[in-house]
Each structure stands twice: as structure tokens, then as C-alpha cells.
Design a protein around this motif. Structure first.
Motif, mmCIF file in Angstrom:
data_model
loop_
_atom_site.group_PDB
_atom_site.id
_atom_site.type_symbol
_atom_site.label_atom_id
_atom_site.label_comp_id
_atom_site.label_asym_id
_atom_site.label_seq_id
_atom_site.Cartn_x
_atom_site.Cartn_y
_atom_site.Cartn_z
ATOM 1 N N ARG A 39 0.832 -1.199 0.000
ATOM 2 C CA ARG A 39 0.000 0.000 0.000
ATOM 3 C C ARG A 39 0.865 1.246 0.000
ATOM 4 N N ARG A 40 1.885 1.192 0.802
ATOM 5 C CA ARG A 40 2.721 2.377 0.897
ATOM 6 C C ARG A 40 3.452 2.643 -0.418
ATOM 7 N N TRP A 41 3.869 1.586 -1.037
ATOM 8 C CA TRP A 41 4.554 1.784 -2.321
ATOM 9 C C TRP A 41 3.623 2.457 -3.328
ATOM 10 N N LEU A 42 2.435 1.978 -3.374
ATOM 11 C CA LEU A 42 1.479 2.546 -4.327
ATOM 12 C C LEU A 42 1.236 4.023 -4.022
ATOM 13 N N ARG A 43 1.137 4.312 -2.754
ATOM 14 C CA ARG A 43 0.911 5.702 -2.384
ATOM 15 C C ARG A 43 2.092 6.574 -2.773
ATOM 16 N N SER A 44 3.252 6.032 -2.599
ATOM 17 C CA SER A 44 4.436 6.780 -3.019
ATOM 18 C C SER A 44 4.402 7.033 -4.521
ATOM 19 N N GLY A 45 3.918 6.043 -5.203
ATOM 20 C CA GLY A 45 3.812 6.196 -6.642
ATOM 21 C C GLY A 45 2.937 7.385 -7.009
ATOM 22 N N VAL A 46 1.854 7.535 -6.289
ATOM 23 C CA VAL A 46 0.964 8.656 -6.550
ATOM 24 C C VAL A 46 1.707 9.968 -6.353
ATOM 25 N N GLU A 47 2.433 10.024 -5.287
ATOM 26 C CA GLU A 47 3.186 11.242 -5.008
ATOM 27 C C GLU A 47 4.185 11.516 -6.126
ATOM 28 N N PHE A 48 4.762 10.459 -6.567
ATOM 29 C CA PHE A 48 5.740 10.557 -7.636
ATOM 30 C C PHE A 48 5.134 11.190 -8.871
ATOM 31 N N VAL A 49 3.986 10.686 -9.217
ATOM 32 C CA VAL A 49 3.312 11.206 -10.400
ATOM 33 C C VAL A 49 2.928 12.664 -10.189
ATOM 34 N N ALA A 50 2.559 12.964 -8.964
ATOM 35 C CA ALA A 50 2.143 14.329 -8.667
ATOM 36 C C ALA A 50 3.300 15.300 -8.856
ATOM 37 N N TRP A 90 -7.477 14.901 -8.057
ATOM 38 C CA TRP A 90 -7.088 13.556 -8.475
ATOM 39 C C TRP A 90 -6.289 12.801 -7.438
ATOM 40 N N GLN A 91 -5.481 13.507 -6.703
ATOM 41 C CA GLN A 91 -4.594 12.803 -5.796
ATOM 42 C C GLN A 91 -5.371 12.078 -4.697
ATOM 43 N N ALA A 92 -6.291 12.808 -4.125
ATOM 44 C CA ALA A 92 -7.118 12.190 -3.092
ATOM 45 C C ALA A 92 -7.888 11.010 -3.671
ATOM 46 N N THR A 93 -8.427 11.230 -4.849
ATOM 47 C CA THR A 93 -9.160 10.153 -5.506
ATOM 48 C C THR A 93 -8.294 8.924 -5.704
ATOM 49 N N ALA A 94 -7.139 9.136 -6.227
ATOM 50 C CA ALA A 94 -6.251 8.009 -6.516
ATOM 51 C C ALA A 94 -5.936 7.243 -5.237
ATOM 52 N N LEU A 95 -5.690 7.962 -4.177
ATOM 53 C CA LEU A 95 -5.362 7.295 -2.927
ATOM 54 C C LEU A 95 -6.542 6.466 -2.434
ATOM 55 N N ARG A 96 -7.701 7.043 -2.551
ATOM 56 C CA ARG A 96 -8.898 6.320 -2.121
ATOM 57 C C ARG A 96 -9.089 5.060 -2.944
ATOM 58 N N LEU A 97 -8.916 5.212 -4.255
ATOM 59 C CA LEU A 97 -9.107 4.055 -5.124
ATOM 60 C C LEU A 97 -8.084 2.973 -4.825
ATOM 61 N N LEU A 98 -6.890 3.391 -4.566
ATOM 62 C CA LEU A 98 -5.859 2.400 -4.264
ATOM 63 C C LEU A 98 -6.194 1.644 -2.988
ATOM 64 N N ASP A 99 -6.715 2.367 -2.034
ATOM 65 C CA ASP A 99 -7.106 1.700 -0.798
ATOM 66 C C ASP A 99 -8.154 0.623 -1.064
ATOM 67 N N VAL A 100 -9.124 1.007 -1.823
ATOM 68 C CA VAL A 100 -10.160 0.027 -2.154
ATOM 69 C C VAL A 100 -9.541 -1.179 -2.837
ATOM 70 N N PHE A 101 -8.666 -0.894 -3.738
ATOM 71 C CA PHE A 101 -8.066 -1.985 -4.490
ATOM 72 C C PHE A 101 -7.252 -2.912 -3.592
ATOM 73 N N VAL A 102 -6.477 -2.315 -2.761
ATOM 74 C CA VAL A 102 -5.664 -3.140 -1.863
ATOM 75 C C VAL A 102 -6.568 -3.954 -0.942
ATOM 76 N N ASP A 103 -7.608 -3.319 -0.489
ATOM 77 C CA ASP A 103 -8.564 -4.080 0.318
ATOM 78 C C ASP A 103 -9.095 -5.260 -0.469
ATOM 79 N N GLY A 104 -9.379 -4.988 -1.733
ATOM 80 C CA GLY A 104 -9.897 -6.057 -2.586
ATOM 81 C C GLY A 104 -8.908 -7.197 -2.740
ATOM 82 N N LEU A 105 -7.674 -6.865 -2.671
ATOM 83 C CA LEU A 105 -6.649 -7.900 -2.841
ATOM 84 C C LEU A 105 -6.623 -8.880 -1.673
#
Lengths: 212, 212
Positions: free
Chosen positions: B93-104, B173-188
Motif C-alpha cells: 500500500r505504501r509503495w502505491l501511495r508513493s507512486g501517486v506522489e511521484f506522479v504528482a 485527483w490525488q485524493a481520488t487516486a489514494l482512495r481508489l488504491l485503498d479500495v483496491f488493496v482491500d480487494g486484494l
DNA sequence: TGTTAAACGGAGGCTGCCTCCGTATCTTCG
DNA sequence: CGAAGATACGGAGGCAGCCTCCGTTTAACA
């Protein structure tokens, strides 16, 4: 300005005809060559001058919108039907899966979705509203049934859906997209983390309201 | 002089210098204006002729690759570090979040990712392999710990990640992306449907144990 | 310092975008 | 029907970006 002051003359026949021709040509060209296709090519195919094309559709997006309005509507209507399914989560899942198929079928659809998801385009206003509402109704029902976390907005989901279809020209993209969607929907069943926090609204507002 | 069998002349100093200049300029221009930026603008900014730019980087992608190789590598290294975290799912999860920051941060990063995710480009070979491996290691660890379904490939996840960042020029977008990632990770965390049709309606693990 | 391979830079050809306006065509009305 | 006026047509032309080609310049080496 109302009354008999109905200034509107009957629209010229050639104008109507040409508009139709351009639309038809655009559909062909866009579906074949993607949304990047040259507008000059569209004009040529339609057998009209480039000026005529631009008069009817001042921007590339305007033309795109005219072409893909119907498609979007269709997708939206599907949601309407699914609203009556018994299992609301399953209904949502099915809608998303249909969306994948949709993208697979119409080559230009992906670009249309891109415009819907991104802001600023003509299509945005229309499709975004339409699709958002479609998803919203499904989402709401599932959330109301307590089967799904309620802090994901229709906009969020639309974007996620779009994202998962994005790689639509990779070999196995369809299977991938379906798998990803499953994961995502599963994730939606998990309660959100912030229990104690602001669990207020059913649907969170989108982060910002665009006004184009 | 170390090896005189080495027929190669010493590379010209100006060539080396110019290459560097172009790279530097490209980084600035791409990060500012996105990947669509004019190459002529890059050349001008670098203070070289357009011809020089094209000699060093024959295609737009070649230039892009040179610029974003480092960034991708950085992202990949982060995964390496996170491998040692105790909670594997949280690490992912943290990696994905970092990725978002990276893109930002880097405006051109998104395009770089697009190339990584899509195929056919120069960047693809490099980044896809790199990022896939990075994600793979995180994913694997989590799956091995039994905390995550194991039928999602690193490629799948990479694409999903990409998709969720796609709308990176929308307001929230950033908040959205983070939220979506959370959902996805939960789904995993939810076991895949494969076995019995029984799809765990509830999370089995103490899923909602996130800090941050 | 002269020779020579390598690099430089930008003109120019090409394509696509979009605007502008003289010309052609349609609708309306006498 | 025929003229008048409104409306649409079409493509030339200006602009911008892509990329190639080649005459000129310059650094490396002897």
C-alpha cells in the motif's frame, strides 16, 4: 423574440445533409484510426471542405461528442436495467463487465471515455453526468443495502473503471481488466478505514466540481 | 590510453556536453509541459540546434527514456526498501501511495508510466521489467504470508495503478487516486472466487487496521 | 599545426490544425 | 417564377511541430 418573431428560417438542406455526412465519416474514421485521426481525412471522406467540417463542429471534441453521445447513452441505459437485479453488488459488477465489452467493441469508445473522465471537453459535460448518474444509482443501492462501503463516489468509480480499461490495446487486456474489476469490487465490500471518523455522507462529494 | 587496441576515439567534448544539456532541458520541459511538449522547445532551451537533439535522441521516446530511466529506478528502489517492512500488505500500500506522489511531482512521469504500461516503446522494456519486478516482490511476499490473493500478477497491478493515476490533471485527483488504491488493496485481501463459489462476503483478516 | 572524422545547426519539406472570406446555393417573398 | 438576402460552402493560407539532410565547424590525434 418568441411570438411570430420566430426568426428561425428553415435550415438549409445542404447544411443538414453535410452535417450528416461528416458525422458518418467521422464515425468510420474514428473507429478505424482512433481519436487521433486527421480531421482533414474526415472532411475528405465526407466529401466536404475542411471549412465545412469546422463550421458544424468547431472543435475536435465537438465532433467526437456528436459521434459518441449515443454510445454513452447506451451504457447508461444498461445501468438502468441492472438496477432491478436482486444482488446490488453483483449488478454493479455486471455493469462494469459490460463496460469492458463495450470498449472492446468500439474502437473509439476508449477515447470517448477519456474525454468523459477528463474535464474540459464537450463530451465531459454530457457523459460524465450520464455515466456518473448511472454508476451512482448502482452504487447507492449497494451502499444502502449495507453491502458496500459508501465513501467511494460514482466519479471515483468511473475513473477507476476507465483506468482499468486503459491498456485496451495490449494483448490480454480484456481478461486483465475483468480480473482487476473483480478485485476492485471485492475491495468495495470492505468497510472503509475511518470508522470513527467522518462517516457522514453516503456518497462523498467529488473533490471538486468542475465547471468547464 | 588504457587500451590501445581500443580503436574508439575519445568522444568529442562538445558532444558529451550537448547531450547533457539536452537531457537537462528535456527534464525541465517535460516535467513542466508534459510529454507532448515541443522538441523544438527542448532544443532551444538547451541552446542547441534541433538537429543536434535528433542526433542524440533519434526519437521522442529515446529522449523520454533517457530522462525517466532514473525516476523509474528510484521508484523501483523504494520497493526494495519496503520489502523489509513487517506488514507486507501495508508495504504494498505504501509503495502505491508513493507512486501517486511521484506522479504528482513529475508532470512527465505519467507519460513515462504510460510507456511502461503500454508496449512497443523503448521505455517499455526497461521500466516494465523494473517496475514489474518491484511490485512482484512486494506482491509475492504478501501472497506468501497468505494475506492476499495470489492470482493477480504484478503486471495487472501495475496497470491498475497506472489507471488510477490516469486522471492526474483533474483537480482532486490525488485524493481520488489514494482512495481508489485503498479500495483496491482491500480487494486484494479477499480470496479469489476460484474455489468454492463462496466469495467471502466479509473480510477474514483484520483488514481495517491501518495507521497512517 | 594539419588532417580528418565527428558533431553542429538550421533551412526546408511535410503534415495537420484552424481561420477567413469570396463564391455558390438555398429559402423566402413579391 | 425570379430577385434579394441569408446562409453555407470550400479551400487557400498562416501557423506550428516533426524530422531529414547537408554544408560548415570543431575537437581529437599525430
Amino acid at each position: 423574440m418568441d411570438d411570430h418573431t420566430d426568426q428561425t428560417r428553415k435550415p438549409r438542406a445542404d447544411a443538414v445533409r453535410n452535417r450528416e455526412r461528416v458525422l458518418e465519416a467521422a464515425k468510420l474514421v474514428f473507429n478505424a484510426g482512433g481519436s487521433e485521426a486527421s480531421l482533414e481525412a474526415v472532411a475528405k471522406r465526407a466529401g466536404v471542405g475542411i471549412g465545412t467540417l469546422y463550421r458544424h463542429f468547431p472543435t475536435r471534441e465537438a465532433l467526437f461528442e456528436a459521434v459518441y453521445r449515443r454510445e454513452v447513452e447506451q451504457l447508461s441505459e444498461l445501468a438502468e436495467q441492472l438496477k432491478n437485479a436482486k444482488d446490488p453488488v453483483e449488478a454493479l459488477r455486471r455493469w462494469l463487465r459490460s463496460g469492458v465489452e463495450f470498449v472492446a467493441t468500439k474502437k473509439g469508445m476508449m477515447a470517448a471515455l477519456a474525454l468523459a473522465v477528463q474535464s474540459g471537453s464537450e463530451l465531459h459535460a454530457f457523459s460524465f453526468e450520464r455515466l456518473t448518474k448511472a454508476i451512482g444509482s448502482l452504487l447507492e443501492r449497494a451502499a444502502a443495502a449495507g453491502e458496500m462501503r459508501a465513501d467511494i463516489s460514482p466519479e471515483d468509480l468511473l475513473r477507476a473503471f476507465f483506468g482499468m480499461c486503459y491498456v485496451h490495446d495490449q494483448p490480454g487486456w480484456q481478461a486483465t481488466a475483468l480480473r482487476l474489476l473483480d478485485v476492485f469490487v471485492d475491495g468495495l465490500r470492505v468497510p472503509p478505514p475511518g470508522k470513527a471518523k467522518a462517516r457522514g455522507a453516503k456518497t462523498t462529494k467529488p473533490a471538486a466540481k468542475r465547471k468547464r
